[in-house]
Design an enzyme around this catalytic site. Structure first.
Site, PDB file in Angstrom:
ATOM      1  N   GLU A  27     117.021  15.886  72.855  1.00 34.64           N
ATOM      2  CA  GLU A  27     118.179  15.469  72.130  1.00 34.64           C
ATOM      3  C   GLU A  27     117.580  14.418  71.109  1.00 34.64           C
ATOM      4  OE1 GLU A  27     120.499  13.969  70.333  1.00 34.64           O
ATOM      5  OE2 GLU A  27     121.241  12.353  71.660  1.00 34.64           O
ATOM      6  N   CYS A  79     121.920   8.427  67.017  1.00 39.86           N
ATOM      7  CA  CYS A  79     121.721   9.873  66.712  1.00 39.86           C
ATOM      8  C   CYS A  79     122.716  10.568  65.893  1.00 39.86           C
ATOM      9  CB  CYS A  79     120.992  10.711  67.623  1.00 39.86           C
ATOM     10  SG  CYS A  79     122.232  10.530  69.017  1.00 39.86           S
ATOM     11  N   GLU A  94     116.503  11.187  57.883  1.00 47.67           N
ATOM     12  CA  GLU A  94     117.228  10.117  58.778  1.00 47.67           C
ATOM     13  C   GLU A  94     116.487   8.638  58.740  1.00 47.67           C
ATOM     14  OE1 GLU A  94     116.613  10.400  62.953  1.00 47.67           O
ATOM     15  OE2 GLU A  94     118.824   9.946  63.311  1.00 47.67           O
ATOM     16  N   LYS A 150     111.249   6.901  82.537  1.00 51.14           N
ATOM     17  CA  LYS A 150     110.589   6.033  81.804  1.00 51.14           C
ATOM     18  C   LYS A 150     111.184   5.375  80.582  1.00 51.14           C
ATOM     19  CE  LYS A 150     107.867   5.494  78.423  1.00 51.14           C
ATOM     20  NZ  LYS A 150     107.900   4.184  77.550  1.00 51.14           N
TER      21      LYS A 150
END
Ligand code: NDP
Length: 491
Positions: A264, A298, A395, A191
């Site tokens: 992750e 990331c 972040e 997905k």
């Protein structure tokens, strides 16, 4: 406008037959999706393609197809699975320009990009990862073989793997999830993010011309479709890349059926620059580590700690680089930084700039979205902040970076580690051995010296603390798509 279909059990699904697309009603009894989602080019803010919005029936059909395909795929000899995966790598390579165009249009990523980080690198990486992962061995381990018994440890596939991917590296991350899952003998339901489904759908179409039906299925839709898939009783494992918040939800949803997980998640990577560096030489590398893909990676460098003796000089170099960087539509080969990927991400980045202003940050450059169409934000460097400010502690996932002054190296390691995230970290120095010793004190899954963000298909990558669970890549990553069976044969 064309509707790019999903693929369930090897069939295109989700658009009507007038588009030359098979209607799912006739193949597995599930009605076609009436609803569609528009895909926006972030450089213009305009919809340029449509994909189906999957229903819960499509989720069920995709999982059922993957379950049905699993026994035969699991039983397929290792060498044959490897051959088919190499064929997928070759198909990606044969369609490289088309895939680059899709990645560029849907993600906003420039074709070339800052420091070569662009759509070209994404597709080249997808090809390289496919071939290297296809070649990874899965040997049987012999623990004992004597007069008493032979004891072997076998690696078995888990079943149906649900792969949920984000919008920042849509094709590459799909490859990172799907290829090791298939290599180990699992079947997959994928997905993609609703923002960036197109390159993934094309990859799945190419792969489905090579794989048996049902081995790789792809469904499109919003986060709700992701949630339905991630909690589906027929799914044995979820591999997810995205935000820590969604990762937590996926972990909760996995509990009732004890699904295996690889997560992750976000990072807030610190880079520590020691006073002995050559400021002019190191500045372009630091700039690229912070700003490539507009900070939407990331493992971008997100907190830059600089020794007080070189702080001002390095800030001046970085601001000069920001002034020269070419921001624009990724379709222009000269563009180094494209737009933010979506309007919501642009709003998040704007809110980080506002927080930094409120916290007394000094803006060396940027600080605002660019007027005109598209989701552009100026490359922004902020100094005068410290730990405790939102821009340092959290972040932003965009082109805004705090440069933070420090005096003592032990203290700065402690500050770098005082964060809930633990994906990557780096130390920059003219003395690599000293830097390597310091880098090993960083609480993170991958530590770099004199670089930041480099990954390779044969070395494990993954976060610790709230940056994730498990690793991807190489043998360690492959094993996460397997379960152990110990076989003891008495003699
Ligand atoms: P999300 O984590 O929400 O999205 C990542 C993927 O998960 C998408 O495919 C999304 O679908 C899907 N998803 C959303 N909700 C659920 C759910 N409940 N169950 C299962 N799947 C779900 O990221 P966002 O797009 O909201 O980005 C927000 C922040 O996440 C960013 O600011 C950044 O900090 C971080 N991020 C980190 C990434 C990384 O590489 N580690 C990548 C992207 C974002 P859909 O997009 O269709 O909603």
């Amino acid at each position: 406008m064309n509707i790019t279909p999903m693929i369930i059990n090897g069939c295109p699904v989700g658009a009507d037959t007038t588009l030359g697309v098979v209607n799912l009603v006739s193949t597995s009894g599930v009605a076609d999706s009436a609803a569609t989602l528009g895909v926006i080019n972030p450089a213009s803010g305009e919809v340029f393609a449509q994909v189906p919005a999957a229903s819960s029936a499509h989720v069920d059909a995709a999982v059922a197809a993957a379950q049905a395909a699993f026994p035969a795929w699991r039983a397929t000899p290792d060498a044959e699975r490897q051959r088919l995966l190499h064929a997928i790598g070759a198909a990606l390579e044969a369609h490289m320009p088309e895939l680059m165009q899709l990645v560029m249009q849907e993600s906003g990523k420039p074709v070339n990009g800052l420091d070569g980080v662009g759509a070209g690198m994404e597709v080249a990486g997808a090809i390289a990862w496919t071939h290297v992962t296809a070649d990874l061995p899965l040997p049987v381990e012999v623990i004992q073989d004597d007069a008493v018994a032979r004891v072997e440890v076998h690696r078995k596939p888990l079943g149906v793997v649900a792969s949920i991917t984000p919008w920042n590296w849509p094709l590459l991350i799909a490859i990172w999830h799907v290829i090791p899952a298939l290599r180990a003998g699992n079947t997959v339901v994928l997905k993609p993010s609703e923002y960036t489904p197109l390159a993934t759908l094309r990859f799945a179409e190419l792969a489905n011309a090579i794989l048996p039906a049902g081995v790789l299925n792809v469904i499109t839709g919003t986060g709700e479709v992701g949630a339905a898939l991630a909690t589906h009783a027929g799914v044995a494992k979820v591999v997810f890349t995205g935000s820590t918040e969604t990762g937590r939800r996926i972990m909760q949803g996995a509990a009732p059926t004890l699904k295996r997980l690889t997560l992750e998640l976000g990072g807030n990577d610190a880079g520590i620059v020691l006073p002995d560096v050559d400021v002019r030489a190191v500045a372009p590398k630091l700039f690229a580590a912070c700003f490539h893909n507009n900070g939407q990676t990331c493992a971008c460098l997100k907190r830059l700690y600089v020794h007080e003796s070189i702080h001002d000089a390095l800030c001046a170099e970085l601001a000069a680089l920001a002034g020269r960087v070419v921001v624009g539509d990724g379709a222009d080969p000269a563009t180094q930084l494209g737009p933010l990927q979506n309007a919501r991400q642009l709003a998040i980045v704007e809110s980080f700039a506002e927080s930094a202003r409120r916290d007394g940050g000094v803006f060396l450059c940027g600080g605002h979205r660019r007027p005109g169409p598209g989701y552009f934000f100026e490359p922004t460097i902020v100094t005068g902040l410290s730990d405790g400010s939102r821009l340092v502690d959290a972040e932003p996932f965009g082109p805004i970076v705090p440069v933070i002054r420090y005096a003592d190296v032990d203290e700065v390691i402690a500050r770098a580690n005082a964060n809930a995230q633990g994906l990557g970290g780096s130390v920059w120095s003219a003395d690599p051995a000293r830097a390597a010793a310091l880098a090993q004190r960083l609480e993170c899954g991958i530590a770099w010296v004199n670089e930041h963000g480099a990954v390779q298909p044969d070395a494990p990558f993954g976060g610790i603390k709230q940056s994730g669970i498990g690793v991807e890549f190489g043998r360690h990553g492959l094993l996460e798509f397997t379960t152990l069976q110990t076989l003891r044969v008495a003699k």
